[in-house]
Motif scaffolding. Sequence first.
Motif, PDB file in Angstrom:
ATOM      1  N   PHE A 158      22.486 -33.436   9.230  1.00 57.85           N
ATOM      2  CA  PHE A 158      22.088 -32.923  10.139  1.00 57.85           C
ATOM      3  C   PHE A 158      20.286 -32.370   8.993  1.00 57.85           C
ATOM      4  CE2 PHE A 158      25.328 -33.671  11.950  1.00 57.85           C
ATOM      5  CZ  PHE A 158      25.318 -33.545  13.234  1.00 57.85           C
ATOM      6  N   GLY A 159      20.241 -32.085   8.191  1.00 54.44           N
ATOM      7  CA  GLY A 159      18.901 -31.688   7.569  1.00 54.44           C
ATOM      8  C   GLY A 159      19.089 -30.651   8.601  1.00 54.44           C
ATOM      9  N   VAL A 160      18.026 -29.463   7.914  1.00 57.42           N
ATOM     10  CA  VAL A 160      18.121 -28.164   8.403  1.00 57.42           C
ATOM     11  C   VAL A 160      17.034 -28.005   9.046  1.00 57.42           C
ATOM     12  CG1 VAL A 160      18.859 -27.214   5.401  1.00 57.42           C
ATOM     13  CG2 VAL A 160      16.827 -27.433   6.059  1.00 57.42           C
ATOM     14  N   GLU A 161      16.023 -28.705   9.524  1.00 60.22           N
ATOM     15  CA  GLU A 161      15.068 -28.118  10.220  1.00 60.22           C
ATOM     16  C   GLU A 161      15.622 -27.902  11.527  1.00 60.22           C
ATOM     17  OE1 GLU A 161      12.030 -28.273   9.303  1.00 60.22           O
ATOM     18  OE2 GLU A 161      13.448 -28.874   7.282  1.00 60.22           O
ATOM     19  N   GLY A 162      16.873 -28.395  11.916  1.00 59.17           N
ATOM     20  CA  GLY A 162      17.177 -28.246  13.464  1.00 59.17           C
ATOM     21  C   GLY A 162      18.029 -26.615  13.267  1.00 59.17           C
ATOM     22  N   ILE A 163      18.394 -25.930  14.727  1.00 62.52           N
ATOM     23  CA  ILE A 163      19.793 -25.144  15.007  1.00 62.52           C
ATOM     24  C   ILE A 163      20.774 -25.303  14.207  1.00 62.52           C
ATOM     25  CG2 ILE A 163      20.683 -23.358  16.299  1.00 62.52           C
ATOM     26  CD1 ILE A 163      18.758 -23.443  17.913  1.00 62.52           C
ATOM     27  N   VAL A 164      21.593 -26.302  14.126  1.00 63.67           N
ATOM     28  CA  VAL A 164      23.005 -27.512  13.655  1.00 63.67           C
ATOM     29  C   VAL A 164      22.708 -27.536  11.854  1.00 63.67           C
ATOM     30  CG1 VAL A 164      23.939 -28.882  13.365  1.00 63.67           C
ATOM     31  CG2 VAL A 164      23.281 -27.771  15.670  1.00 63.67           C
ATOM     32  N   GLY A 165      21.489 -27.820  11.554  1.00 62.97           N
ATOM     33  CA  GLY A 165      21.119 -27.914  10.733  1.00 62.97           C
ATOM     34  C   GLY A 165      21.415 -26.632   9.120  1.00 62.97           C
ATOM     35  N   LYS A 166      20.492 -25.930  10.027  1.00 66.75           N
ATOM     36  CA  LYS A 166      20.640 -24.451   9.655  1.00 66.75           C
ATOM     37  C   LYS A 166      21.949 -23.345  10.033  1.00 66.75           C
ATOM     38  CE  LYS A 166      15.855 -23.217  10.588  1.00 66.75           C
ATOM     39  NZ  LYS A 166      14.860 -24.635  11.047  1.00 66.75           N
ATOM     40  N   VAL A 167      22.664 -23.717  10.546  1.00 66.08           N
ATOM     41  CA  VAL A 167      23.610 -23.348  11.059  1.00 66.08           C
ATOM     42  C   VAL A 167      25.466 -23.992   9.597  1.00 66.08           C
ATOM     43  CG1 VAL A 167      26.271 -23.458  12.408  1.00 66.08           C
ATOM     44  CG2 VAL A 167      23.959 -22.616  13.250  1.00 66.08           C
ATOM     45  N   LEU A 168      24.748 -25.003   9.493  1.00 72.68           N
ATOM     46  CA  LEU A 168      26.341 -25.889   9.033  1.00 72.68           C
ATOM     47  C   LEU A 168      25.596 -25.242   7.077  1.00 72.68           C
ATOM     48  CD1 LEU A 168      25.956 -29.563  10.181  1.00 72.68           C
ATOM     49  CD2 LEU A 168      28.111 -27.577  10.033  1.00 72.68           C
ATOM     50  N   LEU A 169      24.099 -25.079   7.035  1.00 77.49           N
ATOM     51  CA  LEU A 169      23.532 -24.245   5.713  1.00 77.49           C
ATOM     52  C   LEU A 169      23.902 -23.416   5.517  1.00 77.49           C
ATOM     53  CD1 LEU A 169      21.894 -24.754   2.916  1.00 77.49           C
ATOM     54  CD2 LEU A 169      20.086 -23.890   4.046  1.00 77.49           C
ATOM     55  N   VAL A 170      24.444 -21.988   5.973  1.00 78.84           N
ATOM     56  CA  VAL A 170      25.134 -21.045   6.116  1.00 78.84           C
ATOM     57  C   VAL A 170      26.604 -21.285   5.779  1.00 78.84           C
ATOM     58  CG1 VAL A 170      25.320 -18.875   7.335  1.00 78.84           C
ATOM     59  CG2 VAL A 170      23.007 -19.524   7.211  1.00 78.84           C
ATOM     60  N   ILE A 171      27.629 -22.093   6.420  1.00 76.52           N
ATOM     61  CA  ILE A 171      28.546 -22.251   6.504  1.00 76.52           C
ATOM     62  C   ILE A 171      28.819 -22.449   4.935  1.00 76.52           C
ATOM     63  CG2 ILE A 171      30.368 -24.049   7.274  1.00 76.52           C
ATOM     64  CD1 ILE A 171      29.161 -23.284  10.076  1.00 76.52           C
ATOM     65  N   THR A 172      27.716 -23.748   4.339  1.00 72.09           N
ATOM     66  CA  THR A 172      28.152 -24.159   3.724  1.00 72.09           C
ATOM     67  C   THR A 172      28.433 -23.343   2.084  1.00 72.09           C
ATOM     68  OG1 THR A 172      27.138 -26.405   3.926  1.00 72.09           O
ATOM     69  CG2 THR A 172      27.174 -25.778   1.795  1.00 72.09           C
ATOM     70  N   ILE A 173      26.947 -22.130   2.798  1.00 73.99           N
ATOM     71  CA  ILE A 173      26.460 -21.045   1.418  1.00 73.99           C
ATOM     72  C   ILE A 173      27.902 -20.253   1.566  1.00 73.99           C
ATOM     73  CG2 ILE A 173      25.530 -18.681   0.951  1.00 73.99           C
ATOM     74  CD1 ILE A 173      23.077 -20.878   1.919  1.00 73.99           C
ATOM     75  N   VAL A 174      28.622 -19.765   2.515  1.00 73.61           N
ATOM     76  CA  VAL A 174      29.979 -19.211   3.043  1.00 73.61           C
ATOM     77  C   VAL A 174      31.110 -19.381   1.991  1.00 73.61           C
ATOM     78  CG1 VAL A 174      31.226 -17.828   4.276  1.00 73.61           C
ATOM     79  CG2 VAL A 174      28.844 -17.832   4.916  1.00 73.61           C
ATOM     80  N   LEU A 175      30.604 -20.852   2.488  1.00 72.33           N
ATOM     81  CA  LEU A 175      32.007 -21.902   2.083  1.00 72.33           C
ATOM     82  C   LEU A 175      32.082 -21.916   0.475  1.00 72.33           C
ATOM     83  CD1 LEU A 175      33.133 -24.056   4.501  1.00 72.33           C
ATOM     84  CD2 LEU A 175      35.004 -21.836   4.107  1.00 72.33           C
ATOM     85  N   ALA A 176      31.217 -22.024  -0.415  1.00 73.86           N
ATOM     86  CA  ALA A 176      30.473 -22.345  -1.752  1.00 73.86           C
ATOM     87  C   ALA A 176      30.784 -20.885  -2.195  1.00 73.86           C
ATOM     88  CB  ALA A 176      29.398 -23.243  -1.946  1.00 73.86           C
ATOM     89  N   LEU A 177      30.819 -19.871  -1.623  1.00 74.11           N
ATOM     90  CA  LEU A 177      31.391 -18.375  -2.269  1.00 74.11           C
ATOM     91  C   LEU A 177      32.583 -18.122  -2.048  1.00 74.11           C
ATOM     92  CD1 LEU A 177      27.548 -16.561  -0.694  1.00 74.11           C
ATOM     93  CD2 LEU A 177      28.358 -17.380  -3.127  1.00 74.11           C
ATOM     94  N   MET A 178      32.878 -18.667  -1.236  1.00 74.30           N
ATOM     95  CA  MET A 178      34.842 -18.301  -0.452  1.00 74.30           C
ATOM     96  C   MET A 178      34.780 -19.169  -2.392  1.00 74.30           C
ATOM     97  SD  MET A 178      34.827 -16.009   1.325  1.00 74.30           S
ATOM     98  CE  MET A 178      36.940 -16.508   1.043  1.00 74.30           C
ATOM     99  N   THR A 179      34.529 -19.969  -2.497  1.00 76.19           N
ATOM    100  CA  THR A 179      34.995 -21.025  -2.984  1.00 76.19           C
ATOM    101  C   THR A 179      34.982 -20.652  -5.452  1.00 76.19           C
ATOM    102  OG1 THR A 179      34.547 -22.944  -2.364  1.00 76.19           O
ATOM    103  CG2 THR A 179      35.500 -23.477  -4.451  1.00 76.19           C
ATOM    104  N   LEU A 180      33.781 -19.630  -5.548  1.00 79.00           N
ATOM    105  CA  LEU A 180      33.626 -19.422  -6.010  1.00 79.00           C
ATOM    106  C   LEU A 180      34.723 -17.554  -6.549  1.00 79.00           C
ATOM    107  CD1 LEU A 180      31.848 -18.484  -9.169  1.00 79.00           C
ATOM    108  CD2 LEU A 180      30.281 -17.633  -7.888  1.00 79.00           C
ATOM    109  N   TRP A 181      34.522 -17.466  -5.533  1.00 81.72           N
ATOM    110  CA  TRP A 181      35.259 -15.822  -5.257  1.00 81.72           C
ATOM    111  C   TRP A 181      36.801 -15.888  -5.952  1.00 81.72           C
ATOM    112  CZ3 TRP A 181      39.204 -14.474  -2.100  1.00 81.72           C
ATOM    113  CH2 TRP A 181      39.839 -13.235  -1.853  1.00 81.72           C
TER     114      TRP A 181
END
Length: 254
Positions: A31-54
């Motif tokens: 989706f890319g990070v230009e649109g709203i959907v892309g930005k939401v997906l990016l935030v979700i990805t970061i949160v999941l990555a942090l949870m995975t690291l934890w």
Amino acid sequence: MKPDYKNWVPNGMVYGFLGATGGALILTLIFGVEGIVGKVLLVITIVLALMTLWMFLMHRAFSYNGSRQMSKQIIDGVSAYVKIPDGGKGLDVGCGSGALTIACAKKNPNAQMVGIDRWGKEYASFSKTLCESNAEAEGAANVSFGQGDATKLGFEDETFDAVTSNYVYHNIPSRDRQAILLETLRTLKKGGTFVIHDIMSKSKYGDIESFAKKLKDMGYEDVRLVDTTSGMFMNKFEATWMGLSGSTILMGKK
């Protein structure tokens, strides 16, 4: 033959978050990070990555094969307080893979230990068969395991000479975990000892100090609360990032 006590943070849990992170990342790239959907997906990805690291760091800390081996330290530490008279019987509530049940049995070779658990799908790698296999590997013949519910134990009042549990009750959805403690203590004989380790924060247990006083008023002896986050099993920093703040042993004698 070696015992296999598994990990308190199962492999499946770590891999599940890793897979979810990968899926979210792929969608973000699509989706890319230009649109709203892309930005939401990016935030979700970061949160999941942090949870995975934890999850990964928790898994490494609790591993029986790693350098930290926090789970082994806790099991050895809790079981050291469990004293059962010769010919007596002890109960371990929420035995999981049998680690604490077996440790108590080995420290009290002339007594019997009973471990119970519901072995739910959240911890599908834990089972009665695994517990029995671990007991055999440890040479602990004075143990038995069975299905059970911590909120309604299938035992008569004053059945056991000792009751114990480790990091179990905070996982049970309940508005009154003090009631779960009383259900466990109901099965304890007069003169018996109890050693219960859990995250006894106010949000999970209410006022645990008042509960300890209540037990004393009920006639229980030598009731103590032992903070295990000040170097006993972990330090304050570890307890904080692991989500284990408030870890305490409630112990005493009926």
